[in-house]
Design a protein around this motif. Structure first.
Motif, PDB file in Angstrom:
ATOM      1  N   GLN A 154      -3.039 -11.025   1.174  1.00 63.20           N
ATOM      2  CA  GLN A 154      -2.798  -9.949   2.132  1.00 63.20           C
ATOM      3  C   GLN A 154      -3.623 -10.131   3.421  1.00 63.20           C
ATOM      4  OE1 GLN A 154      -4.587  -8.572  -0.919  1.00 63.20           O
ATOM      5  NE2 GLN A 154      -2.795  -9.165  -2.090  1.00 63.20           N
TER       6      GLN A 154
ATOM      7  N   LEU B 220      -7.735  -5.866  -2.104  1.00 57.98           N
ATOM      8  CA  LEU B 220      -6.672  -4.863  -2.129  1.00 57.98           C
ATOM      9  C   LEU B 220      -5.990  -4.879  -3.486  1.00 57.98           C
ATOM     10  CD1 LEU B 220      -5.081  -5.359   1.414  1.00 57.98           C
ATOM     11  CD2 LEU B 220      -6.880  -3.768   0.708  1.00 57.98           C
TER      12      LEU B 220
ATOM     13  N   THR C 218      -9.243   4.445  -0.723  1.00 57.14           N
ATOM     14  CA  THR C 218      -7.808   4.488  -1.008  1.00 57.14           C
ATOM     15  C   THR C 218      -7.022   4.934   0.211  1.00 57.14           C
ATOM     16  OG1 THR C 218      -6.126   5.440  -2.467  1.00 57.14           O
ATOM     17  CG2 THR C 218      -7.954   6.866  -1.860  1.00 57.14           C
TER      18      THR C 218
ATOM     19  N   ARG D 184       0.972   2.947  -3.289  1.00 59.34           N
ATOM     20  CA  ARG D 184      -0.007   2.426  -4.243  1.00 59.34           C
ATOM     21  C   ARG D 184      -0.830   1.283  -3.655  1.00 59.34           C
ATOM     22  NH1 ARG D 184      -1.652   5.363  -5.683  1.00 59.34           N
ATOM     23  NH2 ARG D 184      -2.593   4.551  -7.578  1.00 59.34           N
ATOM     24  N   LEU D 185      -1.776   1.650  -2.816  1.00 54.42           N
ATOM     25  CA  LEU D 185      -2.643   0.661  -2.189  1.00 54.42           C
ATOM     26  C   LEU D 185      -4.080   1.169  -2.211  1.00 54.42           C
ATOM     27  CD1 LEU D 185      -2.810  -2.056  -0.714  1.00 54.42           C
ATOM     28  CD2 LEU D 185      -2.529  -0.808   1.443  1.00 54.42           C
TER      29      LEU D 185
ATOM     30  N   ILE E   8       0.155  -7.225  -4.626  1.00 56.69           N
ATOM     31  CA  ILE E   8       0.592  -6.284  -3.593  1.00 56.69           C
ATOM     32  C   ILE E   8       1.915  -6.776  -3.021  1.00 56.69           C
ATOM     33  CG2 ILE E   8       0.004  -5.082  -1.464  1.00 56.69           C
ATOM     34  CD1 ILE E   8      -1.894  -4.468  -3.754  1.00 56.69           C
TER      35      ILE E   8
ATOM     36  N   THR F 240       4.896  -2.941   0.353  1.00 56.72           N
ATOM     37  CA  THR F 240       3.636  -2.219   0.513  1.00 56.72           C
ATOM     38  C   THR F 240       2.832  -2.785   1.672  1.00 56.72           C
ATOM     39  OG1 THR F 240       3.483  -1.542  -1.798  1.00 56.72           O
ATOM     40  CG2 THR F 240       1.417  -1.717  -0.584  1.00 56.72           C
ATOM     41  N   GLN F 241       2.762  -4.116   1.771  1.00 58.05           N
ATOM     42  CA  GLN F 241       2.000  -4.730   2.856  1.00 58.05           C
ATOM     43  C   GLN F 241       2.591  -4.378   4.221  1.00 58.05           C
ATOM     44  OE1 GLN F 241       0.644  -8.836   2.422  1.00 58.05           O
ATOM     45  NE2 GLN F 241       1.102  -8.785   0.232  1.00 58.05           N
TER      46      GLN F 241
ATOM     47  N   ASN G 142      -3.351  -2.625  -6.518  1.00 58.45           N
ATOM     48  CA  ASN G 142      -2.269  -1.684  -6.780  1.00 58.45           C
ATOM     49  C   ASN G 142      -2.905  -0.346  -7.136  1.00 58.45           C
ATOM     50  OD1 ASN G 142      -0.029  -0.289  -7.620  1.00 58.45           O
ATOM     51  ND2 ASN G 142       0.781  -1.919  -8.898  1.00 58.45           N
TER      52      ASN G 142
ATOM     53  N   ALA H  24       2.100  -0.532   4.975  1.00 57.45           N
ATOM     54  CA  ALA H  24       0.703  -0.225   5.291  1.00 57.45           C
ATOM     55  C   ALA H  24       0.353  -0.671   6.709  1.00 57.45           C
ATOM     56  CB  ALA H  24      -0.219  -0.877   4.278  1.00 57.45           C
TER      57      ALA H  24
END
Length: 346
Positions: free
Chosen positions: A52, A72, A202, A213-214, A236, A240-241, A74, A244
């Motif tokens: 990531q 990072l 978080t 969920r990161l 991840i 999600t990446q 989950n 975010a």
């Protein structure tokens, strides 16, 4: 104090980790014929960056910390589990925890077959520093401290946390999931002095990203290296990446949300004092209130019938008679007050 080399489990120390295709090549401008991916349906056909890098760079800029200090996961729960798997020998080692606190420390201990030794907070919900240190022995590998604490809502004095960092002969996990709502500062500036410190934060709370969920763990590069060795290769996902990275551009929105929630918390505290069945509202440095009532289960069930869901914490240590109420939007909070008005008048 024991070094990380002394604390790590022997089998983890000698572990040969899985090497993915993206470990061997991390560039972008190339024809990828190395990972057995489908060439169609871009960009979701490609495995995500297992480390990531872009996301860590952005987080590092926001937190003023180098990317090599960032892991990072989950959710923060992954980092909690990895800490157990990195340092605790099942059936032999133990961990120390305050009581009451976040329930996942107990669950992760049970899953990993690790004894958890709980030391109660004082009646004022403060740390029993001497009690925590006395509970440890030569097999105590980890100490969990949640500040602001869940469910009590309060931060612990920095002097107490520093005392534990200086005296505990193992890994100290400081869970700062709610630190954005607190007047106290994060312990991130202390990382350089304490290689045994892991700070959890978080995106689920102040940033409003619970659904993606990161979680973040900030610690020494040595511990980051261990976590990267034992985590699943692509922990991840690409969605999600990407999400975010987009949402982190809205830091001003996050700050606005925090200020609004703090205003709503103050209003809720004042409103709750008007109900005769509310006995006490505990001070809170988080985005929730712990509220002592005369009939917690009855009130909880009544609110459920009205479609308002709070958390019954009345069976938790030191929280007898208490409900935990998250601060919602003005409209959501008004719905809570309307339901409590009905309960009072029934």
């Amino acid at each position: 104090m024991k070094t990380i080399e002394q604390l790590i489990r022997p089998n983890i120390k000698s572990l040969r980790p899985y090497s993915s295709a993206r470990d061997e090549f991390s560039g972008e401008q190339a024809i990828f014929l190395d990972a057995n991916e489908n060439p169609f349906n871009k960009p979701y056909n490609r495995y995500p960056d297992p480390y990531q890098r872009k996301l860590k760079k952005k987080i590092g800029e926001l937190k003023d910390i180098e990317a090599e200090h960032i892991f990072l996961g989950n959710g923060s729960d992954e980092a909690i589990d990895l800490t157990f798997r990195s340092f605790c020998e099942p059936g032999i080692d133990n961990v120390i925890s305050i009581d009451p606190t976040y329930g996942m420390y107990q669950v992760a201990a049970d899953i990993n077959n690790i004894e958890i030794r709980k030391v109660k907070l004082t009646k004022e919900f403060q740390l029993d520093v001497d009690g925590l240190l006395a509970a440890a022995d030569q097999n105590s590998k980890i100490l969990f401290i949640c500040s602001p604490n869940n469910p009590t809502g309060n931060c612990f004095p920095a002097t107490d946390i520093l005392s534990l960092l200086d005296k505990f002969n193992g890994i100290v996990v400081l869970d700062e999931a709610y630190i954005d709502f607190a007047p106290e500062k994060s312990f991130l500036p202390h990382l350089a002095k304490y290689p045994n410190l892991i700070i959890l934060q978080t995106f689920s709370k102040a940033w409003g990203m619970a659904g993606i969920r990161l979680g973040m763990a900030f610690t020494s590069p040595e511990i980051i290296h261990i976590f990267n060795h034992i985590k699943y290769p692509y922990n991840i996902n690409i969605l999600t990446q990407q999400t975010a990275l987009q949402l982190l551009e809205k830091a001003d929105d996050k700050n606005t949300w925090v200020q609004e929630l703090l205003r709503q918390k103050e209003q809720m505290s004042l409103k709750m004092k008007q109900y005769p069945f509310i006995q006490k509202i505990f001070p809170s440095d988080a985005n929730y209130l712990l509220i002592k009532t005369t009939a917690p289960k009855e009130i909880y069930n009544f609110l459920v019938d009205q479609g308002v869901i709070v958390r019954d914490r009345s069976t938790v240590s030191l929280c007898e008679g208490c409900l935990r109420v998250t601060i919602g939007s003005k409209e959501e909070n008004n719905a809570l007050y309307a339901a409590l008005d009905q309960y009072q008048n029934k």
